[in-house]
Design an enzyme around this catalytic site. Structure first.
Site, PDB file in Angstrom:
ATOM      1  N   LYS A  21      67.540  53.838  31.516  1.00 40.61           N
ATOM      2  CA  LYS A  21      67.131  53.234  32.787  1.00 40.61           C
ATOM      3  C   LYS A  21      68.238  52.336  33.351  1.00 40.61           C
ATOM      4  O   LYS A  21      68.940  51.655  32.597  1.00 40.61           O
ATOM      5  CB  LYS A  21      65.854  52.421  32.550  1.00 40.61           C
ATOM      6  CG  LYS A  21      65.242  51.784  33.786  1.00 40.61           C
ATOM      7  CD  LYS A  21      63.970  51.030  33.408  1.00 40.61           C
ATOM      8  CE  LYS A  21      63.303  50.390  34.615  1.00 40.61           C
ATOM      9  NZ  LYS A  21      62.032  49.724  34.261  1.00 40.61           N
ATOM     10  N   LEU A  34      62.454  46.036  40.317  1.00 36.39           N
ATOM     11  CA  LEU A  34      61.607  46.551  39.230  1.00 36.39           C
ATOM     12  C   LEU A  34      60.134  46.195  39.399  1.00 36.39           C
ATOM     13  O   LEU A  34      59.299  46.662  38.623  1.00 36.39           O
ATOM     14  CB  LEU A  34      62.078  46.072  37.838  1.00 36.39           C
ATOM     15  CG  LEU A  34      63.558  46.254  37.479  1.00 36.39           C
ATOM     16  CD1 LEU A  34      63.780  45.872  36.013  1.00 36.39           C
ATOM     17  CD2 LEU A  34      64.040  47.661  37.738  1.00 36.39           C
ATOM     18  N   SER A  90      58.349  51.101  37.063  1.00 36.38           N
ATOM     19  CA  SER A  90      59.697  51.103  37.610  1.00 36.38           C
ATOM     20  C   SER A  90      60.669  52.033  36.887  1.00 36.38           C
ATOM     21  O   SER A  90      61.793  52.235  37.348  1.00 36.38           O
ATOM     22  CB  SER A  90      60.267  49.685  37.584  1.00 36.38           C
ATOM     23  OG  SER A  90      60.340  49.190  36.259  1.00 36.38           O
ATOM     24  N   VAL A 109      56.958  45.832  32.334  1.00 38.29           N
ATOM     25  CA  VAL A 109      56.502  44.464  32.548  1.00 38.29           C
ATOM     26  C   VAL A 109      55.124  44.431  33.212  1.00 38.29           C
ATOM     27  O   VAL A 109      54.566  43.376  33.447  1.00 38.29           O
ATOM     28  CB  VAL A 109      57.545  43.664  33.360  1.00 38.29           C
ATOM     29  CG1 VAL A 109      57.487  44.010  34.840  1.00 38.29           C
ATOM     30  CG2 VAL A 109      57.390  42.158  33.153  1.00 38.29           C
ATOM     31  N   GLY A 110      54.594  45.626  33.515  1.00 36.71           N
ATOM     32  CA  GLY A 110      53.262  45.700  34.117  1.00 36.71           C
ATOM     33  C   GLY A 110      52.734  47.120  34.115  1.00 36.71           C
ATOM     34  O   GLY A 110      51.722  47.434  34.746  1.00 36.71           O
ATOM     35  N   GLY A 111      53.452  48.000  33.387  1.00 34.96           N
ATOM     36  CA  GLY A 111      53.095  49.410  33.351  1.00 34.96           C
ATOM     37  C   GLY A 111      54.274  50.302  33.653  1.00 34.96           C
ATOM     38  O   GLY A 111      54.132  51.511  33.864  1.00 34.96           O
ATOM     39  N   SER A 112      55.489  49.739  33.655  1.00 38.74           N
ATOM     40  CA  SER A 112      56.679  50.450  34.142  1.00 38.74           C
ATOM     41  C   SER A 112      57.124  51.619  33.276  1.00 38.74           C
ATOM     42  O   SER A 112      57.890  52.466  33.726  1.00 38.74           O
ATOM     43  CB  SER A 112      57.849  49.472  34.295  1.00 38.74           C
ATOM     44  OG  SER A 112      57.548  48.523  35.284  1.00 38.74           O
TER      45      SER A 112
END
Length: 547
Positions: free
Chosen positions: A119, A168, A194, A215-218
């Protein structure tokens, strides 16, 4: 005005140069593959691309498959997928040298000769980590991140970097530098974010193993949207890459993890990374080697499950995915126990959103300063810059009508150290209560819905509220994996006509539109374990995948 025009012109020049570099990267890939095919016309690249990672790795290690054959097979396929989806930002040309030197190393790591994709936000020496920001162009990393260093020591060959959304903080994949990345399964759909470039590349078959952050589902959104598997480990089980100022003191824990076509590939990756090299390079990572006994166990599991979080109404396909998986697990001899979620809206807005912007969004606004575009967050920026009294008034007006719901948590920013400490204490208390409920039910793991199918291009930016299913486990810092289990059917599509959501507001109506026209697209579930139990999480994922 003249100075501003000159500055903007300079930024556009940097964007143009970056796009030219991206185009040159694809040309370099094409030339490299053409040269290899001219020199080795008999190599069957299709058969190489069809091998799962464990089998490919075995053939590379025992010498029955040369690393060059595997490398150029994947460079060729990655080029094809990049042309179709715009997922690659840069070709790491030094990877060709690494392939040539691979045989001379002597030590054959678990990932010897395996090409891997990285990434954009994960540092590779000599290459930009832009995070979608123009200001980060032409600032190559001084050294590889810890994860990339360990991968190289295990024999893996990082060969491309992949696209991300600006900052992101989005589960789409678009920025002003490299543009929009498309879903390889259906080009009108988002690949998720992201880690969207990774999702598109791995999902399209252009990479056998990819690495992203979450960080939240990336990691989980791209995996679910593109029909592949991913693992978000406990925050510090693998060393997360250095983030920008946005993530300096997150109560929501960031993690780095792998993405692949199947669970066994993720397990092989974790075996390779959880080694002495990782523990030597970063003393903050706990020295916990991969627990083979837990992963290979066949003991029946006690599994908690829920079909909805009562905040984001699941699509008919999401609900069916959980129900069918639950039934298959019960038929296989496992025990399924209902688990009740409460106050998810409070967790998302008060812990996650307010926690991320605890400094009054100062760091957030500073990160975007001087950029040409604020992505799709114009309304958010206007709210963030508004005076406190105006935010309070807007919140008071909007709350009864469920309007501006995602921003209600941003209205009362924390401004004192005491309030920030209180927030962290509150999150810790919530985590203890969640674990207590888990222990009371004597659970091993949890089966949960995963947002899906893939939303249309542009919809994730309008539907930030829909991260509730994934971000909960960043707030708790639990290891969580995604496994595709079914596809959207005509019956699901018919049932979607009655979808109204829990609040029946603009967001619910927009989400219903975003789900439509998805027959044949994959739908996944989430598999969750307690902190530091990645092996148990993978074992559960393997069980779900097999069934």
């Amino acid at each position: 005005l003249l100075l501003r025009w000159r500055r903007r012109r300079g930024l556009w020049r940097k964007v143009k140069e970056a796009r030219q570099r991206q185009e040159r990267s694809l040309v370099q890939m094409e030339m490299a593959v053409r040269r290899f095919r001219e020199q080795h016309p008999s190599v069957n690249m299709i058969s190489i691309l069809s091998l799962p990672l464990p089998e490919l790795s075995k053939k590379l290690r025992d010498g029955s498959l040369p690393p060059e054959h595997v490398f150029y097979a994947y460079v060729g396929k990655a080029l094809q997928i990049a042309t179709e989806t715009n997922c690659i930002t840069e070709y790491l040309q030094e990877s060709e040298t690494q392939v040539r030197k691979a045989k001379l190393t002597g030590k054959l790591g678990l990932l010897y000769g395996v090409p891997v994709s990285i990434k954009d936000s994960i540092d590779c020496q000599g290459h930009d980590s832009t995070l979608g920001f123009i200001k980060n162009l032409n600032k190559p990393a001084a050294e590889d991140s810890v994860v990339v260093q360990v991968l190289r020591r295990q024999g893996a060959i990082p060969f491309v970097k992949t696209n991300v959304p600006q900052s992101l903080i989005s589960y789409d994949c678009k920025n002003l530098i490299f543009g929009q990345t498309f879903n390889p399964l259906l080009y009108t759909r988002s690949p998720g974010g992201s880690s969207g470039g990774e999702g598109a590349l791995v999902g399209g078959g252009g990479s056998i193993l990819g690495f992203g952050t979450d960080v939240g589902g990336s990691l989980r959104f791209p995996a679910a949207f593109c029909g592949i598997c991913a693992l978000k480990p406990t925050g510090n089980r693998l060393r997360p890459p250095a983030m920008n100022a946005l993530f300096w003191s997150l109560p929501v824990v960031a993690a780095v993890g792998p993405m692949a076509k199947d669970v066994e590939s993720l397990a092989l990756c974790m075996r390779a990374l959880l080694c002495e090299d990782m523990f030597d390079l970063d003393s903050t990572v706990p020295p916990l080697p991969f627990n083979e006994e837990v992963y290979s166990s066949t003991q029946p599991l006690r599994i908690g499950y829920y079909e909805t979080d009562f905040f984001t109404m699941p699509s008919p396909a999401m609900r069916r995915a959980v129900r069918e998986t639950k039934q298959l697990l019960e038929d296989a001899g496992h025990t399924l126990v209902p688990f009740e979620l409460t106050n998810v809206d409070y967790v998302i807005f008060n812990f996650c959103v307010r926690g991320m912007f605890a400094d009054g969004a100062t760091s957030f606004l500073k990160t975007f300063k001087g950029e040409l575009e604020k992505s799709s967050m114009g309304l958010f920026f206007w709210l963030a810059k508004s005076p406190h009294w105006l935010k309070t008034v807007l919140s008071w007006i909007a709350k009864p009508f469920h309007l501006l719901v995602p921003f209600i948590g941003l209205v009362s920013f924390f401004s004192t150290v005491d309030e920030v400490w209180s927030l962290h204490h509150e999150i810790e208390e919530f985590c203890h209560q969640f674990i207590a409920q888990w222990k009371k039910l004597n659970l091993d793991v949890m089966l949960c819905p995963m947002l899906g199918p893939a939303l249309g291009i542009g919809y994730p930016g309008k539907l930030s509220v829909a991260v509730s299913y994934t971000m909960l486990y960043n707030a708790l810092d639990f290891p969580t994996g995604v496994v595709p289990v079914t596809m959207v059917t005509d019956e699901d599509e018919e049932k979607l006509k009655g979808y109204q959501g829990y609040f029946r507001d603009w967001w619910d109506r927009t989400l219903a539109k975003a789900f439509r026209g998805s027959v044949g697209l994959p739908v996944a579930v989430q598999c969750v374990a307690l902190p530091w139990q990645e092996e148990l999480c993978l074992r559960f994922m393997k069980e779900v995948e097999t069934l």
